[in-house]
Design an enzyme around this catalytic site. Sequence first.
Site, mmCIF file in Angstrom:
data_model
loop_
_atom_site.group_PDB
_atom_site.id
_atom_site.type_symbol
_atom_site.label_atom_id
_atom_site.label_comp_id
_atom_site.label_asym_id
_atom_site.label_seq_id
_atom_site.Cartn_x
_atom_site.Cartn_y
_atom_site.Cartn_z
ATOM 1 N N HIS A 31 9.303 -3.381 3.468
ATOM 2 C CA HIS A 31 8.882 -3.645 2.080
ATOM 3 C C HIS A 31 10.095 -3.965 1.197
ATOM 4 O O HIS A 31 10.055 -4.861 0.364
ATOM 5 C CB HIS A 31 8.207 -2.408 1.482
ATOM 6 C CG HIS A 31 6.951 -1.969 2.161
ATOM 7 N ND1 HIS A 31 6.867 -0.814 2.895
ATOM 8 C CD2 HIS A 31 5.713 -2.525 2.201
ATOM 9 C CE1 HIS A 31 5.639 -0.659 3.344
ATOM 10 N NE2 HIS A 31 4.906 -1.696 2.951
ATOM 11 N N MET A 52 0.834 -1.200 0.000
ATOM 12 C CA MET A 52 0.000 0.000 0.000
ATOM 13 C C MET A 52 0.874 1.256 0.000
ATOM 14 O O MET A 52 0.396 2.354 0.284
ATOM 15 C CB MET A 52 -0.942 -0.010 1.203
ATOM 16 C CG MET A 52 -1.887 -1.223 1.168
ATOM 17 S SD MET A 52 -3.377 -1.002 2.098
ATOM 18 C CE MET A 52 -2.710 -0.811 3.732
HETATM 19 P P1 AMP Z 1 1.535 -2.982 3.416
HETATM 20 O O1 AMP Z 1 2.087 -1.917 2.503
HETATM 21 O O2 AMP Z 1 1.476 -2.552 4.844
HETATM 22 O O3 AMP Z 1 0.251 -3.568 2.888
HETATM 23 O O4 AMP Z 1 2.599 -4.169 3.403
HETATM 24 C C1 AMP Z 1 2.978 -4.823 2.215
HETATM 25 C C2 AMP Z 1 3.745 -6.077 2.555
HETATM 26 O O5 AMP Z 1 4.903 -5.734 3.323
HETATM 27 C C3 AMP Z 1 2.916 -7.028 3.452
HETATM 28 O O6 AMP Z 1 3.171 -8.369 3.036
HETATM 29 C C4 AMP Z 1 3.463 -6.758 4.825
HETATM 30 O O7 AMP Z 1 3.327 -7.858 5.723
HETATM 31 C C5 AMP Z 1 4.932 -6.481 4.508
HETATM 32 N N1 AMP Z 1 5.536 -5.719 5.608
HETATM 33 C C6 AMP Z 1 5.037 -4.601 6.202
HETATM 34 N N2 AMP Z 1 5.838 -4.212 7.210
HETATM 35 C C7 AMP Z 1 6.855 -5.102 7.261
HETATM 36 C C8 AMP Z 1 8.028 -5.261 8.098
HETATM 37 N N3 AMP Z 1 8.276 -4.414 9.099
HETATM 38 N N4 AMP Z 1 8.859 -6.294 7.856
HETATM 39 C C9 AMP Z 1 8.611 -7.178 6.851
HETATM 40 N N5 AMP Z 1 7.538 -7.090 6.028
HETATM 41 C C10 AMP Z 1 6.667 -6.068 6.225
#
Ligand code: AMP
Length: 268
Positions: A49, A42
């Site tokens: 990420h 997102m």
């Molecule tokens: P989001 O943009 O929050 O939807 O996250 C996109 C992807 O990045 C999802 O698979 C999350 O679980 C992963 N993600 C978000 N924060 C972290 C983090 N601190 N460490 C590893 N992966 C993450």
Amino acid sequence: MLTFNRLNQGNFHNMNTVSNIGELRAALTKRQGKSIGFIPTMGHLHAGHLSLCERSTNENEVTVVSIFVNPTQFNQTSDFEFYPRTLDDDIHLLEKHNVDVLFIPETSSLYPDDYQIQLSETIISKELEGEFRPGHFNGMLTIVLKLFNLVKPHRAYFGEKDYQQLLLVKKMVDALFLPIDIRACTTKRALDGLALSSRNSRLKPDERIKAALFPELLQSELSLADIKAQLLAHGFNVDYIVEQWGRRLGAVSLGHVRLIDNFPLLPT
Ligand code: AMP
């Protein structure tokens, strides 16, 4: 409507930035026959990420990232409205991390049905996050399935930070016989232990300092009740602190910002 100044300037190194389904298909056709790794996000990207991107570029010939703040998975309008959007910076970071295709779709193009068609799961999606964010996992599963159908990746990368999401995506892939390998990636943390999250930037300075207590207590040897009591005493709102799926999971908020985290349970 998002503005992305760097789009259409034609000065990208290797990355194709595409904003509609036709352009995405064209970018993928150019790379036909190659292994594809996919990371749905997102945006407001951070080192968490980027660790998923790095893993994908190591394991695949082509890495595709999507940035889409999916309205159907937000159960609170204010959370959707105030979700941080930093597209120019994100594009720059992804270029530097050798991502090949960035997909930044418009909501209308992904929901031609106006969200009449939804994917739901009936058990895991009702607990924990599902209980506190009704509808969240229907929105998440529906958008991930749509993105999988468009990108057709061989592997897709998800963070363990969103543990329930990871379980549900794996379940969906198994149940629908999708030929996609879901790879779980460990949680990246700030130096003080707070899991990196796009929402962290919405914490006020004093809240950001206090937030580090959450992972510290969550991985302590205190009982679940004591962890909850300590968090409450420090001014957190606590949605849940539980042990499930071999992990200790928690969700709290500080002011308007909700934080989730989890750790593996140590073998006894
Ligand atoms: P989001 O943009 O929050 O939807 O996250 C996109 C992807 O990045 C999802 O698979 C999350 O679980 C992963 N993600 C978000 N924060 C972290 C983090 N601190 N460490 C590893 N992966 C993450």
